[in-house]
Scaffold this active site. Sequence first.
Site, mmCIF file in Angstrom:
data_model
loop_
_atom_site.group_PDB
_atom_site.id
_atom_site.type_symbol
_atom_site.label_atom_id
_atom_site.label_comp_id
_atom_site.label_asym_id
_atom_site.label_seq_id
_atom_site.Cartn_x
_atom_site.Cartn_y
_atom_site.Cartn_z
ATOM 1 N N ASN A 169 11.354 8.547 26.779
ATOM 2 C CA ASN A 169 10.036 9.195 26.768
ATOM 3 C C ASN A 169 9.379 8.969 28.117
ATOM 4 O OD1 ASN A 169 9.675 10.125 23.840
ATOM 5 N ND2 ASN A 169 10.424 8.018 23.648
ATOM 6 N N GLU A 170 9.589 9.935 28.985
ATOM 7 C CA GLU A 170 9.129 9.825 30.367
ATOM 8 C C GLU A 170 7.633 10.150 30.458
ATOM 9 O OE1 GLU A 170 10.954 8.488 32.459
ATOM 10 O OE2 GLU A 170 12.996 9.290 32.539
ATOM 11 N N PRO A 171 7.004 9.860 31.625
ATOM 12 C CA PRO A 171 5.592 10.207 31.808
ATOM 13 C C PRO A 171 5.313 11.648 31.367
ATOM 14 C CG PRO A 171 6.357 8.936 33.667
ATOM 15 C CD PRO A 171 7.567 9.182 32.811
ATOM 16 N N SER A 173 4.971 12.290 28.133
ATOM 17 C CA SER A 173 5.344 12.365 26.712
ATOM 18 C C SER A 173 4.117 12.175 25.833
ATOM 19 C CB SER A 173 6.373 11.285 26.360
ATOM 20 O OG SER A 173 7.571 11.507 27.056
ATOM 21 N N THR A 188 14.183 7.725 37.089
ATOM 22 C CA THR A 188 15.191 7.344 36.088
ATOM 23 C C THR A 188 16.583 7.802 36.532
ATOM 24 O OG1 THR A 188 13.529 7.469 34.349
ATOM 25 C CG2 THR A 188 15.834 7.616 33.652
#
Length: 270
Positions: A169-171, A173, A188
């Site tokens: 869950n990246e920025p 999300s 990532t």
Amino acid sequence: MKHKDISYKRAGKFEESRYEKIHNVVFDNSIIASIAVAEEISNLIKSKQKTNEKCIIGLATGSSPIAVYNELIRLHNEEKLSFHNVITFNLDEYLPMHKKDIQSYYYFMHEHLFNHIDILPENIHIPDGTVSNDGLYQYCVDYELKIRDTGGLDYQLLGIGRTGHIGFNEPGSEESSITREVTLNQITLDDAAPSFGGVENVPTKAITMGVASVLKAKCIYLMAYGAGKAQIVSDTITNDITDKVPATYLQKHTNTIFVLDNEASSLLPA
Ligand code: F6R
């Protein structure tokens, strides 16, 4: 062995933690920290065995949980810890990705844990990186429902990415996000590049459990070790909740514990 107490305590209750919004316990090194985490997991599994219940555990890959898995294997071999009542759900998998591929999280989990313990193969769940585009949406919904129908997560083990991701869950999300297809952040991809022999070989997509999927767990342990995690750990524990640092959503969860080493905790306010 007697370890530091890593059970949950409400952050902010004491003067010392006035800037800290997530309870955290700091260890001198990551090995003793991991042994304490493995002991918590082992105690949970055994307490569920006493009442004939299943123990539903969410698992992570990456460098942070490896020593926990080593200790769980030791407990299985030397202290007869059985995993017969354990059901696992892994957080994520690259997309596309074959199980046989040594970079797959499927391979990682079998290599570092499942091949060495007595968990039933049918109790292992890892998102499938070979699902076709057409079937992907339904596959993700079904993964989410499977967690729910199994009884929900008793325990979730997490690492944290330098972007503040939990799972993938990246920025950006949403707090309400569930299991779904995501695009990985450039940081990532860069962090994964060495194990793929170059950033151009890292899949840019993944399947991940969502923020909401994680927050539903009854208990969450996030491990972060090393100086490379110090900034994001400090941002996560002391900043306000923001989708720019998805791990800050954990501030809302009333049974989350961060397990850190000295380096990862070095930027926390004194
Ligand atoms: C892995 C996962 C990721 C990692 C995170 C930290 O399944 O979901 O969120 O936990 O990227 O990775 P390490 O532990 O390698 O620093």
